[in-house]
Every structure is written in C-alpha cells, then in structure tokens.
Design a protein around this motif. Structure first.
Motif, mmCIF file in Angstrom:
data_model
loop_
_atom_site.group_PDB
_atom_site.id
_atom_site.type_symbol
_atom_site.label_atom_id
_atom_site.label_comp_id
_atom_site.label_asym_id
_atom_site.label_seq_id
_atom_site.Cartn_x
_atom_site.Cartn_y
_atom_site.Cartn_z
ATOM 1 N N PRO A 50 0.940 -1.223 -0.046
ATOM 2 C CA PRO A 50 0.065 0.037 0.072
ATOM 3 C C PRO A 50 0.907 1.141 -0.024
ATOM 4 C CG PRO A 50 0.377 -0.900 2.161
ATOM 5 C CD PRO A 50 0.852 -1.906 1.281
ATOM 6 N N HIS A 51 0.286 2.332 -0.332
ATOM 7 C CA HIS A 51 1.084 3.750 0.106
ATOM 8 C C HIS A 51 1.462 3.519 1.515
ATOM 9 C CE1 HIS A 51 0.206 5.284 -3.811
ATOM 10 N NE2 HIS A 51 -0.988 5.502 -3.485
ATOM 11 N N LEU A 52 2.460 3.864 2.005
ATOM 12 C CA LEU A 52 3.184 3.382 3.352
ATOM 13 C C LEU A 52 3.815 4.791 3.834
ATOM 14 C CD1 LEU A 52 3.766 1.420 5.669
ATOM 15 C CD2 LEU A 52 5.771 0.609 4.124
ATOM 16 N N ILE A 53 3.396 5.173 5.184
ATOM 17 C CA ILE A 53 4.106 5.806 6.080
ATOM 18 C C ILE A 53 4.863 5.230 7.176
ATOM 19 C CG2 ILE A 53 3.992 8.019 7.601
ATOM 20 C CD1 ILE A 53 1.682 9.108 5.950
ATOM 21 N N PHE A 114 4.340 -2.857 -10.015
ATOM 22 C CA PHE A 114 4.301 -1.345 -9.856
ATOM 23 C C PHE A 114 5.541 -0.711 -9.690
ATOM 24 C CE2 PHE A 114 2.508 -3.603 -5.935
ATOM 25 C CZ PHE A 114 3.732 -3.238 -5.278
ATOM 26 N N LYS A 115 5.648 0.661 -9.775
ATOM 27 C CA LYS A 115 6.778 1.319 -9.389
ATOM 28 C C LYS A 115 6.664 1.679 -7.922
ATOM 29 C CE LYS A 115 8.225 4.082 -12.840
ATOM 30 N NZ LYS A 115 8.176 5.314 -13.760
ATOM 31 N N ILE A 116 7.802 1.965 -7.255
ATOM 32 C CA ILE A 116 7.991 2.439 -6.028
ATOM 33 C C ILE A 116 8.709 3.529 -5.838
ATOM 34 C CG2 ILE A 116 8.547 2.023 -3.605
ATOM 35 C CD1 ILE A 116 8.039 -1.065 -4.191
ATOM 36 N N CYS A 117 8.201 4.776 -5.193
ATOM 37 C CA CYS A 117 8.852 5.853 -4.945
ATOM 38 C C CYS A 117 9.172 6.068 -3.368
ATOM 39 C CB CYS A 117 7.896 7.121 -5.438
ATOM 40 S SG CYS A 117 8.790 8.668 -5.295
ATOM 41 N N LEU A 118 10.363 6.258 -3.261
ATOM 42 C CA LEU A 118 10.654 6.388 -1.655
ATOM 43 C C LEU A 118 10.918 7.931 -1.408
ATOM 44 C CD1 LEU A 118 11.201 5.429 1.335
ATOM 45 C CD2 LEU A 118 13.556 5.293 0.262
ATOM 46 N N LEU A 119 10.005 8.600 -0.515
ATOM 47 C CA LEU A 119 10.209 9.934 -0.184
ATOM 48 C C LEU A 119 10.805 9.986 1.192
ATOM 49 C CD1 LEU A 119 6.851 11.439 -1.765
ATOM 50 C CD2 LEU A 119 9.292 11.418 -2.635
ATOM 51 N N ASP A 120 11.992 10.218 1.335
ATOM 52 C CA ASP A 120 12.677 10.398 2.752
ATOM 53 C C ASP A 120 12.308 11.375 3.379
ATOM 54 O OD1 ASP A 120 13.917 8.758 4.380
ATOM 55 O OD2 ASP A 120 16.118 9.238 3.904
ATOM 56 N N GLU A 121 12.446 11.512 4.658
ATOM 57 C CA GLU A 121 12.186 12.668 5.494
ATOM 58 C C GLU A 121 11.413 13.665 5.040
ATOM 59 O OE1 GLU A 121 16.095 14.630 5.841
ATOM 60 O OE2 GLU A 121 16.805 12.481 6.666
ATOM 61 N N PHE A 146 4.061 4.966 -2.982
ATOM 62 C CA PHE A 146 4.690 5.784 -2.265
ATOM 63 C C PHE A 146 5.202 5.142 -0.939
ATOM 64 C CE2 PHE A 146 3.125 8.518 -5.611
ATOM 65 C CZ PHE A 146 3.944 9.317 -5.902
ATOM 66 N N VAL A 147 6.310 5.316 -0.557
ATOM 67 C CA VAL A 147 6.806 4.912 0.760
ATOM 68 C C VAL A 147 7.237 6.245 1.112
ATOM 69 C CG1 VAL A 147 8.350 3.525 2.244
ATOM 70 C CG2 VAL A 147 7.200 2.314 0.109
ATOM 71 N N SER A 162 -4.464 9.843 5.510
ATOM 72 C CA SER A 162 -5.515 8.842 5.337
ATOM 73 C C SER A 162 -5.431 7.892 4.156
ATOM 74 C CB SER A 162 -6.873 9.743 5.113
ATOM 75 O OG SER A 162 -6.739 10.627 3.942
ATOM 76 N N ARG A 163 -4.528 8.310 3.355
ATOM 77 C CA ARG A 163 -4.399 7.498 1.709
ATOM 78 C C ARG A 163 -3.229 6.314 2.230
ATOM 79 N NH1 ARG A 163 -6.701 12.034 1.054
ATOM 80 N NH2 ARG A 163 -8.278 12.139 -0.822
ATOM 81 N N CYS A 164 -2.705 6.309 3.209
ATOM 82 C CA CYS A 164 -1.418 5.567 3.629
ATOM 83 C C CYS A 164 -1.645 4.593 4.708
ATOM 84 C CB CYS A 164 -0.256 6.346 3.920
ATOM 85 S SG CYS A 164 0.321 7.480 2.414
ATOM 86 N N VAL A 165 -1.148 3.496 4.869
ATOM 87 C CA VAL A 165 -0.832 2.688 6.029
ATOM 88 C C VAL A 165 0.079 3.343 6.693
ATOM 89 C CG1 VAL A 165 -0.110 0.500 6.845
ATOM 90 C CG2 VAL A 165 -1.657 0.537 4.970
#
Length: 222
Positions: A50-53, A114-121, A146-147, A162-165
């Motif tokens: 899932p989109h993940l935080i 799928f593709k994965i985008c890691l947004l750090d900090e 998105f992670v 709300s859109r992420c786990v």
C-alpha cells in the motif's frame, strides 16, 4: 576532531562507512521491529504494497526498510522501477510537478507489479507540495506506490496520512543492537568492547563502534 578525521580518512580512501557496509539488503537482516515482520513478509510474498508512511525516531532504519521492501518486491526490476528522493532537500512544489509526477506517469518496466517511490524525510516538504503529491497518489495508484519516511508524523498533512498505511516504529531493543554489533565485531576482527550504547539508535551505535567510542550509561530498558 578525531572522529571527523577518521570519517575523512575513510571517505578519502574509498572505503564504506560501517553504516553503509552493514546496511541490510533483505528483510531478514533488519534489526528490531519484530511486530511488523508478519505484515512485511506478507507484502513481499504477495508482491503487494500500500502507500506507506514509516514514522519514528532517527536512526532506527526507516529509510533502509523502505529500500529493502522495494528490493524484495521488485526483485530484478528494482533499478528500473524505483525512485528515492530526500523530500527535505527536494521539498518544493516544482519537484512534485516534475520529478515525482514524471516518475508516476511513466510505465513500469519489466515484470514489476508497480513502481515504488521512496520519499525520505518528508516532514521537510512544504504543505503545497504535499497537497500536490496527494493528487498524484490518487490518480496514479495503479502504477506507483509511495513509501514515505518521517521523524514527525504530525508534519504530514492529514489527506496523505488517510491514504496510507501508517507504521510507527519504536527505538530498537538494546539486545537486538548488541547482537548486531557483536556480528560486526566478528566480521571486522575486533574485540567486543562495551556494546551497550546509543539508546535504541542503530545508526548511532554502529558509528560509535566504528569510531572506537562507547557510552557507559544505559538508562533505558526498551
């Protein structure tokens, strides 16, 4: 000063800092956070995410976890379908509209699910940029996941949360850190000095071991 000189010597020699040398490459090498492993293993096994935080204190492995999940899910197609950005550096709205949207809108390569985008900090990203990201997450969720990592969950706008786990990681158990440092000592052929330090921060513990320093105080039982 001695520590800084040591770091400069290592960097100048082309050798890896131990925090990089011993960075996990698969889930089984992650230290701590055992309560989340059944969830992570299930994602990897089923090639789902899932989109993940991932939130929590510094030095506990948030960025490493994001990369490892991407590597295990994408496998051989990792390099073609993974983007990592430090959102505190690339924090402006224009970055979301160009770099991130460009990645999200292009087709996945190979056999990746799928593709994965890691947004750090991401706590350093402006609210305008976050709101623009929210729209991309909604529109292109079939193509990209998105992670997001953050030290401060409250700095992530509510529509993205709300859109992420959301997984809140705690400081790493001191015994897990001791076990990791013991393995590093064996691998490096050095004596096992006082290995009780760094207060749950894995990155700090490895850096202190490499620098040959330790803290004698241990005030917490995690």
């Amino acid at each position: 000063m001695v520590i800084n000189l040591l770091r400069l010597t290592i960097l100048g020699s082309g050798l890896k800092m131990w925090t990089e040398k011993y960075r996990p490459n698969k889930l089984s090498e992650i230290v701590g956070h055992m309560e989340f492993f059944p969830i992570w293993d299930n994602w990897v096994e089923n090639k789902e995410l899932p989109h993940l935080i991932i939130s929590g204190p510094a030095g506990i492995g948030k960025t490493t976890l994001g990369i490892v999940l991407a590597k295990e899910i994408l496998e051989d197609d990792f390099a073609l379908n993974f983007l990592e950005l430090n959102a505190s550096d690339d924090r402006k709205l224009e970055v979301v509209r160009t770099k991130i949207k460009g990645f999200a809108t292009t087709r996945k390569m190979g056999f990746a699910p799928f593709k994965i985008c890691l947004l750090d900090e991401m706590d350093g990203m402006t609210n305008d940029a976050q709101n623009a990201l929210k729209r991309i997450m909604e529109k292109y969720s079939n193509n990209v996941r998105f992670v997001i990592t953050t030290n401060y969950l409250h700095k992530i706008v509510a529509p993205i949360q709300s859109r992420c786990v959301v997984q809140k990681l705690n400081l790493v158990d001191k015994y897990a850190i001791r076990g990791l440092l013991s393995k590093i000592c064996d691998a490096e052929g050095i004596d096992k000095i006082n290995l009780t330090f760094a207060s749950g921060d894995v990155r700090k513990a490895i850096s202190m071991l490499e620098n040959g320093s330790s803290e004698s105080e241990d005030n917490s039982d995690y």
